[in-house]
Design an enzyme around this catalytic site. Sequence first.
Site, PDB file in Angstrom:
ATOM      1  N   ASP A 135       0.774  -1.240  -0.033  1.00 36.35           N
ATOM      2  CA  ASP A 135       0.137   0.179  -0.071  1.00 36.35           C
ATOM      3  C   ASP A 135       0.989   1.315   0.049  1.00 36.35           C
ATOM      4  OD1 ASP A 135      -2.387   1.696   0.612  1.00 36.35           O
ATOM      5  OD2 ASP A 135      -1.824   1.852   2.489  1.00 36.35           O
ATOM      6  N   ASP A 144      -0.183   4.881   1.136  1.00 42.57           N
ATOM      7  CA  ASP A 144      -0.265   5.892   2.113  1.00 42.57           C
ATOM      8  C   ASP A 144      -0.411   5.213   3.518  1.00 42.57           C
ATOM      9  OD1 ASP A 144      -0.129   8.357   2.986  1.00 42.57           O
ATOM     10  OD2 ASP A 144      -2.435   8.864   2.419  1.00 42.57           O
ATOM     11  N   GLY A 162      -7.235   4.578   3.481  1.00 45.26           N
ATOM     12  CA  GLY A 162      -7.718   3.398   2.538  1.00 45.26           C
ATOM     13  C   GLY A 162      -8.980   3.598   1.624  1.00 45.26           C
ATOM     14  N   ARG A 193     -11.485   8.441  -2.881  1.00 42.62           N
ATOM     15  CA  ARG A 193     -11.847   9.864  -2.815  1.00 42.62           C
ATOM     16  C   ARG A 193     -13.254  10.055  -2.915  1.00 42.62           C
ATOM     17  NH1 ARG A 193      -9.372  13.288  -7.316  1.00 42.62           N
ATOM     18  NH2 ARG A 193      -7.643  11.801  -6.681  1.00 42.62           N
TER      19      ARG A 193
END
Length: 221
Positions: free
Chosen positions: A9, A11, A46, A49
């Site tokens: 992942d 971020d 996770g 947006r």
Amino acid sequence: MPIQGFLFDLDGVIVDTAIFHYQAWRRLANSLGFDLSEEFNETLKGVSRTESLDRILAHGGLTLPETRKTELATQKNNWYLELVSRMTPADILPGVTAFFSQVEAAGIRTGLGSVSKNARLILDQIGMMDAFDVIIDGTKIAKGKPDPEVFLKGAAELGLSPSQCVVFEDAVAGIEAARRGGMPTVGIGSPAVLTDADLVIPSLERLTIADVLALAPVSRA
Ligand code: B16
Ligand code: MG
């Protein structure tokens, strides 16, 4: 089958831009007349947006037309990108660079599995664009985490089966996505939060490849 690929992942694992997302979402919420707590922001980790915006608007008790939602998502992203544009290699999280050296030396293939549409921009800012054999980001998937699509695509592009890939994740939704995809998981964060991960560590610092390879492929009914 032995583990041959690591899917990371972005971020919360390679960098941490959660504070940038929080500042930008909070600015947006404030402009709409309500506030967001840090605790609420935690629940957006996770999450894509558009899904994040839907949750924020529901939190503020607002229902808006799609055209307005698109404008708001763009506004938030512009504020977020202002902050991202100041990132440098110094923003790579502790332990990442050393761990990637071990991974390369061990001949393990690497993939990025992020729901962010800004993933390539962030990798470029921190000088890690070439650190991954494959990059799956928010522009390549139809379903965000906890759907396993992002990691299944990563494994497929690496030419590996899901059980040959270990997923490194900081978000509950990401651990669930990997589990649903049939992949062993390393949670980065707190064991109290990432209860379903096979192994949980505070950061990639001091992690060895041997620790990760000891995670036997888990078969789940
Ligand atoms: P963007 P990851 C996720 O990245 C973030 O954790 C999440 O907070 C954010 O809303 C999401 O990306 C979408 O980001 O607005 O840049 O497309 O953890 O999957 O790398
Ligand atoms: Mg994350």
